[in-house]
Design a protein around this motif. Sequence first.
Motif, PDB file in Angstrom:
ATOM      1  N   LEU A  41      -7.551  34.390   5.633  1.00 57.56           N
ATOM      2  CA  LEU A  41      -6.943  35.500   4.908  1.00 57.56           C
ATOM      3  C   LEU A  41      -7.447  35.507   3.468  1.00 57.56           C
ATOM      4  CD1 LEU A  41      -3.228  35.382   6.149  1.00 57.56           C
ATOM      5  CD2 LEU A  41      -5.151  36.673   7.067  1.00 57.56           C
ATOM      6  N   SER A  42      -7.180  36.597   2.761  1.00 58.45           N
ATOM      7  CA  SER A  42      -7.662  36.748   1.388  1.00 58.45           C
ATOM      8  C   SER A  42      -7.064  35.708   0.441  1.00 58.45           C
ATOM      9  CB  SER A  42      -7.370  38.162   0.877  1.00 58.45           C
ATOM     10  OG  SER A  42      -5.986  38.436   0.960  1.00 58.45           O
ATOM     11  N   ASP A  43      -5.954  35.070   0.828  1.00 61.04           N
ATOM     12  CA  ASP A  43      -5.368  34.025  -0.016  1.00 61.04           C
ATOM     13  C   ASP A  43      -6.006  32.658   0.216  1.00 61.04           C
ATOM     14  OD1 ASP A  43      -4.337  33.253   2.432  1.00 61.04           O
ATOM     15  OD2 ASP A  43      -2.236  33.428   1.836  1.00 61.04           O
ATOM     16  N   GLY A  44      -6.978  32.590   1.148  1.00 62.20           N
ATOM     17  CA  GLY A  44      -7.702  31.349   1.405  1.00 62.20           C
ATOM     18  C   GLY A  44      -7.190  30.545   2.581  1.00 62.20           C
ATOM     19  N   LYS A  45      -6.059  30.920   3.166  1.00 61.20           N
ATOM     20  CA  LYS A  45      -5.524  30.186   4.314  1.00 61.20           C
ATOM     21  C   LYS A  45      -6.359  30.490   5.552  1.00 61.20           C
ATOM     22  CE  LYS A  45      -0.732  30.082   2.808  1.00 61.20           C
ATOM     23  NZ  LYS A  45       0.621  30.582   3.077  1.00 61.20           N
ATOM     24  N   THR A  46      -6.756  29.424   6.262  1.00 62.25           N
ATOM     25  CA  THR A  46      -7.542  29.561   7.482  1.00 62.25           C
ATOM     26  C   THR A  46      -6.681  29.156   8.668  1.00 62.25           C
ATOM     27  OG1 THR A  46      -9.603  29.123   6.309  1.00 62.25           O
ATOM     28  CG2 THR A  46      -9.626  28.800   8.692  1.00 62.25           C
ATOM     29  N   PHE A  47      -6.660  30.007   9.692  1.00 60.60           N
ATOM     30  CA  PHE A  47      -5.853  29.782  10.882  1.00 60.60           C
ATOM     31  C   PHE A  47      -6.750  29.655  12.097  1.00 60.60           C
ATOM     32  CE2 PHE A  47      -3.421  32.261   7.872  1.00 60.60           C
ATOM     33  CZ  PHE A  47      -2.198  31.607   7.842  1.00 60.60           C
ATOM     34  N   THR A  48      -6.524  28.637  12.927  1.00 67.12           N
ATOM     35  CA  THR A  48      -7.229  28.545  14.200  1.00 67.12           C
ATOM     36  C   THR A  48      -6.515  29.446  15.199  1.00 67.12           C
ATOM     37  OG1 THR A  48      -5.933  26.611  14.850  1.00 67.12           O
ATOM     38  CG2 THR A  48      -8.063  26.191  13.822  1.00 67.12           C
ATOM     39  N   VAL A  66       0.600  36.818  10.486  1.00 70.40           N
ATOM     40  CA  VAL A  66       0.226  35.688  11.334  1.00 70.40           C
ATOM     41  C   VAL A  66       1.437  34.769  11.473  1.00 70.40           C
ATOM     42  CG1 VAL A  66      -1.339  33.728  11.623  1.00 70.40           C
ATOM     43  CG2 VAL A  66      -2.144  35.797  10.467  1.00 70.40           C
ATOM     44  N   THR A  67       1.862  34.542  12.698  1.00 70.77           N
ATOM     45  CA  THR A  67       2.898  33.544  12.969  1.00 70.77           C
ATOM     46  C   THR A  67       2.156  32.260  13.303  1.00 70.77           C
ATOM     47  OG1 THR A  67       4.350  35.257  13.843  1.00 70.77           O
ATOM     48  CG2 THR A  67       4.905  32.972  14.384  1.00 70.77           C
ATOM     49  N   TYR A  68       2.539  31.158  12.642  1.00 68.50           N
ATOM     50  CA  TYR A  68       1.764  29.923  12.794  1.00 68.50           C
ATOM     51  C   TYR A  68       2.644  28.687  12.665  1.00 68.50           C
ATOM     52  CZ  TYR A  68       2.072  29.378   7.717  1.00 68.50           C
ATOM     53  OH  TYR A  68       2.533  29.214   6.431  1.00 68.50           O
ATOM     54  N   SER A  69       2.076  27.567  13.042  1.00 65.33           N
ATOM     55  CA  SER A  69       2.682  26.265  12.818  1.00 65.33           C
ATOM     56  C   SER A  69       1.577  25.333  12.332  1.00 65.33           C
ATOM     57  CB  SER A  69       3.332  25.731  14.089  1.00 65.33           C
ATOM     58  OG  SER A  69       2.379  25.603  15.105  1.00 65.33           O
ATOM     59  N   THR A  70       1.975  24.210  11.803  1.00 62.49           N
ATOM     60  CA  THR A  70       1.011  23.225  11.326  1.00 62.49           C
ATOM     61  C   THR A  70       0.874  22.140  12.376  1.00 62.49           C
ATOM     62  OG1 THR A  70       1.694  23.682   9.061  1.00 62.49           O
ATOM     63  CG2 THR A  70       0.440  21.666   9.428  1.00 62.49           C
ATOM     64  N   LYS A  71      -0.367  21.929  12.820  1.00 65.50           N
ATOM     65  CA  LYS A  71      -0.642  20.894  13.814  1.00 65.50           C
ATOM     66  C   LYS A  71      -1.779  20.027  13.303  1.00 65.50           C
ATOM     67  CE  LYS A  71       0.774  23.737  17.701  1.00 65.50           C
ATOM     68  NZ  LYS A  71       0.374  24.423  18.912  1.00 65.50           N
ATOM     69  N   ALA A  72      -1.513  18.753  13.154  1.00 60.82           N
ATOM     70  CA  ALA A  72      -2.507  17.793  12.669  1.00 60.82           C
ATOM     71  C   ALA A  72      -3.110  18.239  11.338  1.00 60.82           C
ATOM     72  CB  ALA A  72      -3.596  17.569  13.714  1.00 60.82           C
ATOM     73  N   GLY A  73      -2.270  18.806  10.480  1.00 59.48           N
ATOM     74  CA  GLY A  73      -2.720  19.222   9.160  1.00 59.48           C
ATOM     75  C   GLY A  73      -3.448  20.549   9.119  1.00 59.48           C
ATOM     76  N   LYS A  74      -3.582  21.227  10.260  1.00 55.49           N
ATOM     77  CA  LYS A  74      -4.259  22.513  10.315  1.00 55.49           C
ATOM     78  C   LYS A  74      -3.272  23.610  10.655  1.00 55.49           C
ATOM     79  CE  LYS A  74      -8.745  20.692  11.582  1.00 55.49           C
ATOM     80  NZ  LYS A  74      -9.900  20.849  12.435  1.00 55.49           N
TER      81      LYS A  74
END
Length: 84
Positions: A41-48, A66-74
């Motif tokens: 995203l334009s704020d720099g967050k990268t989502f797998t 984007v609905t997301y969770s953090t897994k292994a730091g990603k």
Amino acid sequence: MKKSAIAAAMIFAAVSSTGAFAKAATGTIASVDKKGDSITLSDGKTFTLPEGIEAETLKVGEKVVVTYSTKAGKLAASSIKPAK
């Protein structure tokens, strides 16, 4: 001593489980990595991206939630929808 060990275990469990809850981010897609199955995203967050969401269907400049969770730091997306 036993009570403090139980309290410490409960605090550790509470702190470590907070990453499992889904969060949401709204932003504009800045880049799409088709080979790596990810978006930034334009704020720099990268989502797998998970199975079922194809990078080819997403476009740079598209505003999304984007609905997301953090897994292994990603940051792992679970759903991507157009922002209203």
